[in-house]
Motif scaffolding. Structure first.
Motif, PDB file in Angstrom:
ATOM      1  N   VAL A  55       0.821  -1.216   0.000  1.00 46.86           N
ATOM      2  CA  VAL A  55       0.000   0.000   0.000  1.00 46.86           C
ATOM      3  C   VAL A  55       0.853   1.263   0.000  1.00 46.86           C
ATOM      4  O   VAL A  55       2.048   1.238   0.301  1.00 46.86           O
ATOM      5  CB  VAL A  55      -0.968   0.053   1.212  1.00 46.86           C
ATOM      6  N   ILE A  56       0.192   2.360  -0.283  1.00 48.68           N
ATOM      7  CA  ILE A  56       0.807   3.684  -0.215  1.00 48.68           C
ATOM      8  C   ILE A  56       0.873   4.091   1.260  1.00 48.68           C
ATOM      9  O   ILE A  56      -0.138   4.073   1.962  1.00 48.68           O
ATOM     10  CB  ILE A  56      -0.033   4.713  -1.009  1.00 48.68           C
ATOM     11  N   THR A  57       2.072   4.451   1.724  1.00 50.67           N
ATOM     12  CA  THR A  57       2.242   4.802   3.131  1.00 50.67           C
ATOM     13  C   THR A  57       2.450   6.291   3.353  1.00 50.67           C
ATOM     14  O   THR A  57       2.268   6.780   4.468  1.00 50.67           O
ATOM     15  CB  THR A  57       3.424   4.039   3.747  1.00 50.67           C
ATOM     16  N   CYS A  77      -7.035  14.506  -1.798  1.00 50.82           N
ATOM     17  CA  CYS A  77      -6.373  13.459  -2.577  1.00 50.82           C
ATOM     18  C   CYS A  77      -5.326  12.731  -1.737  1.00 50.82           C
ATOM     19  O   CYS A  77      -5.199  11.508  -1.826  1.00 50.82           O
ATOM     20  CB  CYS A  77      -5.744  14.045  -3.839  1.00 50.82           C
ATOM     21  N   ILE A  78      -4.586  13.470  -0.917  1.00 46.25           N
ATOM     22  CA  ILE A  78      -3.607  12.831  -0.026  1.00 46.25           C
ATOM     23  C   ILE A  78      -4.321  11.848   0.892  1.00 46.25           C
ATOM     24  O   ILE A  78      -3.914  10.684   1.025  1.00 46.25           O
ATOM     25  CB  ILE A  78      -2.827  13.879   0.782  1.00 46.25           C
ATOM     26  N   GLU A  79      -5.395  12.302   1.518  1.00 46.90           N
ATOM     27  CA  GLU A  79      -6.141  11.438   2.442  1.00 46.90           C
ATOM     28  C   GLU A  79      -6.711  10.209   1.731  1.00 46.90           C
ATOM     29  O   GLU A  79      -6.702   9.105   2.279  1.00 46.90           O
ATOM     30  CB  GLU A  79      -7.264  12.232   3.105  1.00 46.90           C
ATOM     31  N   ALA A  80      -7.181  10.404   0.507  1.00 41.00           N
ATOM     32  CA  ALA A  80      -7.772   9.291  -0.231  1.00 41.00           C
ATOM     33  C   ALA A  80      -6.730   8.272  -0.696  1.00 41.00           C
ATOM     34  O   ALA A  80      -7.022   7.079  -0.761  1.00 41.00           O
ATOM     35  CB  ALA A  80      -8.560   9.824  -1.433  1.00 41.00           C
ATOM     36  N   LEU A  81      -5.520   8.721  -1.014  1.00 40.05           N
ATOM     37  CA  LEU A  81      -4.483   7.822  -1.513  1.00 40.05           C
ATOM     38  C   LEU A  81      -3.822   6.995  -0.412  1.00 40.05           C
ATOM     39  O   LEU A  81      -3.413   5.854  -0.651  1.00 40.05           O
ATOM     40  CB  LEU A  81      -3.410   8.617  -2.263  1.00 40.05           C
ATOM     41  N   LEU A  82      -3.722   7.545   0.780  1.00 40.02           N
ATOM     42  CA  LEU A  82      -3.050   6.837   1.872  1.00 40.02           C
ATOM     43  C   LEU A  82      -3.721   5.503   2.173  1.00 40.02           C
ATOM     44  O   LEU A  82      -4.945   5.425   2.304  1.00 40.02           O
ATOM     45  CB  LEU A  82      -3.015   7.692   3.134  1.00 40.02           C
ATOM     46  N   ILE A  91     -12.634  12.294  -7.950  1.00 42.16           N
ATOM     47  CA  ILE A  91     -12.266  13.653  -8.338  1.00 42.16           C
ATOM     48  C   ILE A  91     -12.844  14.608  -7.292  1.00 42.16           C
ATOM     49  O   ILE A  91     -13.965  14.423  -6.832  1.00 42.16           O
ATOM     50  CB  ILE A  91     -12.852  13.978  -9.737  1.00 42.16           C
ATOM     51  N   VAL A  92     -12.074  15.629  -6.935  1.00 38.57           N
ATOM     52  CA  VAL A  92     -12.568  16.634  -5.998  1.00 38.57           C
ATOM     53  C   VAL A  92     -13.411  17.640  -6.772  1.00 38.57           C
ATOM     54  O   VAL A  92     -12.945  18.255  -7.736  1.00 38.57           O
ATOM     55  CB  VAL A  92     -11.398  17.338  -5.270  1.00 38.57           C
ATOM     56  N   SER A  93     -14.656  17.807  -6.360  1.00 35.89           N
ATOM     57  CA  SER A  93     -15.580  18.701  -7.032  1.00 35.89           C
ATOM     58  C   SER A  93     -15.041  20.129  -7.024  1.00 35.89           C
ATOM     59  O   SER A  93     -14.596  20.637  -6.007  1.00 35.89           O
ATOM     60  CB  SER A  93     -16.941  18.663  -6.326  1.00 35.89           C
ATOM     61  N   GLY A  94     -15.074  20.765  -8.189  1.00 32.61           N
ATOM     62  CA  GLY A  94     -14.590  22.132  -8.324  1.00 32.61           C
ATOM     63  C   GLY A  94     -13.116  22.206  -8.694  1.00 32.61           C
ATOM     64  O   GLY A  94     -12.629  23.254  -9.080  1.00 32.61           O
ATOM     65  N   ALA A  95     -12.404  21.110  -8.542  1.00 34.11           N
ATOM     66  CA  ALA A  95     -10.973  21.057  -8.868  1.00 34.11           C
ATOM     67  C   ALA A  95     -10.702  19.851  -9.760  1.00 34.11           C
ATOM     68  O   ALA A  95      -9.782  19.072  -9.540  1.00 34.11           O
ATOM     69  CB  ALA A  95     -10.150  21.001  -7.589  1.00 34.11           C
ATOM     70  N   THR A  96     -11.523  19.735 -10.779  1.00 29.14           N
ATOM     71  CA  THR A  96     -11.497  18.552 -11.628  1.00 29.14           C
ATOM     72  C   THR A  96     -10.158  18.345 -12.323  1.00 29.14           C
ATOM     73  O   THR A  96      -9.598  17.236 -12.296  1.00 29.14           O
ATOM     74  CB  THR A  96     -12.618  18.635 -12.686  1.00 29.14           C
ATOM     75  N   LEU A  97      -9.614  19.382 -12.954  1.00 30.77           N
ATOM     76  CA  LEU A  97      -8.373  19.224 -13.709  1.00 30.77           C
ATOM     77  C   LEU A  97      -7.191  18.915 -12.806  1.00 30.77           C
ATOM     78  O   LEU A  97      -6.356  18.059 -13.125  1.00 30.77           O
ATOM     79  CB  LEU A  97      -8.096  20.473 -14.547  1.00 30.77           C
ATOM     80  N   ILE A 102      -3.461  14.895 -10.420  1.00 35.30           N
ATOM     81  CA  ILE A 102      -2.925  14.195  -9.241  1.00 35.30           C
ATOM     82  C   ILE A 102      -3.102  12.688  -9.411  1.00 35.30           C
ATOM     83  O   ILE A 102      -2.180  11.906  -9.166  1.00 35.30           O
ATOM     84  CB  ILE A 102      -3.597  14.704  -7.950  1.00 35.30           C
ATOM     85  N   ILE A 103      -4.276  12.271  -9.855  1.00 35.02           N
ATOM     86  CA  ILE A 103      -4.550  10.844 -10.054  1.00 35.02           C
ATOM     87  C   ILE A 103      -3.628  10.272 -11.127  1.00 35.02           C
ATOM     88  O   ILE A 103      -3.038   9.202 -10.952  1.00 35.02           O
ATOM     89  CB  ILE A 103      -6.037  10.623 -10.395  1.00 35.02           C
ATOM     90  N   ASP A 104      -3.483  10.975 -12.250  1.00 38.49           N
ATOM     91  CA  ASP A 104      -2.594  10.507 -13.318  1.00 38.49           C
ATOM     92  C   ASP A 104      -1.156  10.383 -12.822  1.00 38.49           C
ATOM     93  O   ASP A 104      -0.480   9.389 -13.088  1.00 38.49           O
ATOM     94  CB  ASP A 104      -2.628  11.457 -14.515  1.00 38.49           C
ATOM     95  N   ALA A 105      -0.694  11.398 -12.110  1.00 41.86           N
ATOM     96  CA  ALA A 105       0.680  11.384 -11.600  1.00 41.86           C
ATOM     97  C   ALA A 105       0.880  10.243 -10.602  1.00 41.86           C
ATOM     98  O   ALA A 105       1.914   9.563 -10.612  1.00 41.86           O
ATOM     99  CB  ALA A 105       1.019  12.723 -10.960  1.00 41.86           C
ATOM    100  N   ALA A 106      -0.120  10.006  -9.755  1.00 39.96           N
ATOM    101  CA  ALA A 106      -0.040   8.893  -8.798  1.00 39.96           C
ATOM    102  C   ALA A 106      -0.010   7.555  -9.524  1.00 39.96           C
ATOM    103  O   ALA A 106       0.722   6.634  -9.134  1.00 39.96           O
ATOM    104  CB  ALA A 106      -1.207   8.955  -7.815  1.00 39.96           C
TER     105      ALA A 106
END
Length: 121
Positions: A55-57, A77-82, A91-97, A102-106
Motif C-alpha cells: 500500500v501507499i504509506t 487526494c492525499i487522504e484518499a491515496l493513503l 475527483i474533488v468537485s470544483g478542482a477537476t483538472l 494528481i490521479i494521473d501522476a499517482a
C-alpha cells in the motif's frame, strides 16, 4: 486407485494454499514520483508516493502552480491515496483538472513501483 485420488486432491490443495501464502507484495518498497499536467498547462503537478510491499504509506503533492481552487484538491487526494494499493480515487468537485492530474501522476508513480503484472506473471 480409490485411495490415491483423495491423497492427490489433498496434496494439490495444500500446495495451492502454500503458493498463496508465499505470494509476493504488489510493490517494490520505496519512494516513487509521477507528474502530469493540471489546470496550469505550463507547469505540472508532481506526486511523490512512498509505498511498502502492498500500500501507499506516504504522499507528497506539489501543485503550487495550480489555481487556488485547484489547490483545494491536494489534501483530499492525499487522504484518499493513503493506505490504498491503487490511485482510483474520486475527483474533488470544483478542482477537476487538478484532481485528474494528481490521479494521473499517482498512477505513473505506482506503475514505477509495481512488479506484479495483473495476470499474475
Amino acid at each position: 486407485m480409490k485411495k490415491t485420488l483423495p491423497f492427490i486432491l489433498i496434496l494439490c490443495l495444500l500446495l495451492g494454499c502454500m503458493g498463496l501464502a508465499r505470494a509476493e507484495g504488489r510493490f517494490f518498497p520505496g519512494e516513487y514520483q509521477g507528474s502530469s499536467v493540471g489546470f496550469n498547462q505550463e507547469a505540472g503537478v508532481l506526486v511523490s508516493l512512498t509505498v511498502d510491499e502492498n500500500v501507499i504509506t506516504d504522499v507528497f503533492i506539489n501543485a503550487d502552480s495550480e489555481s487556488s481552487i485547484g489547490l483545494t484538491a491536494v489534501e483530499p487526494c492525499i487522504e484518499a491515496l493513503l493506505g490504498r494499493s491503487d490511485a482510483r480515487i474520486d475527483i474533488v468537485s470544483g478542482a477537476t483538472l487538478t484532481s485528474a492530474a494528481i490521479i494521473d501522476a499517482a498512477q505513473y508513480a505506482l506503475k514505477s513501483a509495481s512488479f506484479k503484472i495483473e495476470n499474475g506473471t
